[in-house]
Design a protein around this motif. Structure first.
Motif, PDB file in Angstrom:
ATOM      1  N   SER A   7     -20.665  72.297  62.330  1.00 32.00           N
ATOM      2  CA  SER A   7     -20.256  71.684  61.078  1.00 32.00           C
ATOM      3  C   SER A   7     -21.254  72.002  59.967  1.00 32.00           C
ATOM      4  N   ARG A   9     -23.267  74.569  59.831  1.00 32.55           N
ATOM      5  CA  ARG A   9     -23.145  75.991  59.519  1.00 32.55           C
ATOM      6  C   ARG A   9     -21.925  76.247  58.641  1.00 32.55           C
ATOM      7  N   GLN A  10     -20.809  75.612  58.976  1.00 34.20           N
ATOM      8  CA  GLN A  10     -19.586  75.772  58.184  1.00 34.20           C
ATOM      9  C   GLN A  10     -19.796  75.215  56.777  1.00 34.20           C
ATOM     10  N   ARG A  11     -20.467  74.065  56.665  1.00 39.41           N
ATOM     11  CA  ARG A  11     -20.740  73.484  55.349  1.00 39.41           C
ATOM     12  C   ARG A  11     -21.607  74.425  54.515  1.00 39.41           C
ATOM     13  N   PHE A  13     -21.878  77.651  54.795  1.00 41.70           N
ATOM     14  CA  PHE A  13     -21.041  78.804  54.460  1.00 41.70           C
ATOM     15  C   PHE A  13     -20.183  78.499  53.230  1.00 41.70           C
ATOM     16  N   HIS A  23     -12.138  72.634  48.813  1.00 46.48           N
ATOM     17  CA  HIS A  23     -12.079  72.038  50.140  1.00 46.48           C
ATOM     18  C   HIS A  23     -11.774  70.547  50.059  1.00 46.48           C
ATOM     19  N   ASP A  70     -10.105  79.857  63.818  1.00 42.19           N
ATOM     20  CA  ASP A  70      -9.692  79.402  62.493  1.00 42.19           C
ATOM     21  C   ASP A  70      -9.272  77.933  62.526  1.00 42.19           C
ATOM     22  N   LEU A  73     -12.422  75.787  62.984  1.00 46.52           N
ATOM     23  CA  LEU A  73     -13.281  75.735  61.799  1.00 46.52           C
ATOM     24  C   LEU A  73     -12.672  74.902  60.681  1.00 46.52           C
ATOM     25  N   TYR A  74     -11.376  75.009  60.462  1.00 47.02           N
ATOM     26  CA  TYR A  74     -10.751  74.163  59.445  1.00 47.02           C
ATOM     27  C   TYR A  74     -10.785  72.698  59.864  1.00 47.02           C
ATOM     28  N   ARG A  77     -14.341  71.489  59.358  1.00 49.72           N
ATOM     29  CA  ARG A  77     -14.614  71.333  57.919  1.00 49.72           C
ATOM     30  C   ARG A  77     -13.919  70.090  57.373  1.00 49.72           C
TER      31      ARG A  77
END
Length: 112
Positions: A7, A9-11, A13, A23, A70, A73-74, A77
């Motif tokens: 989470s 890392r995704q944030r 990014f 988002h 995908d 990750l969504y 996020r």
């Protein structure tokens, strides 16, 4: 890597690309739905046997993994934006399902 680390890392990014305004929960749910649709498309016309065997084909496996990533990750996020602890929510849901669906429910007469 933990879900919390993923989470973060995704944030990072998304933040590095200034995607925060895009988002929103609504947009993330719509994107998540689209990705689930793309995953569905990979299995749509397969028989149950073909679907079970799909991961044995390297090309199919790569596409399946990409679409599953995908979706993950969504979802991660979305949970981050909404402040939802997915692990806690998942465990709570299993707890409720254990009450709603006792072990004998859903078993056929042959399995009992």
């Amino acid at each position: 890597m933990t879900l919390e680390e993923l989470s973060s890392r995704q944030r990072a990014f998304a933040d590095a690309r200034a995607w925060g305004p895009f988002h929103t929960p609504k947009n993330l749910v719509m994107a998540l739905t689209g990705e689930v649709g793309e995953l569905n498309e990979l299995f749509q016309w397969l028989t149950p046997e073909e679907a079970a065997a799909a991961p044995d084909d390297p090309d199919a496996r790569a596409r399946i993994e990409d679409e599953m990533a995908d979706v993950l990750l969504y979802l991660v996020r979305l949970a981050d934006v909404l402040g939802v602890d997915l692990i806690a929510a998942g465990n709570a849901k299993i707890d409720r399902n254990e009450t709603r669906f006792p072990p004998d429910v859903g078993r056929t007469a042959l399995e009992r």
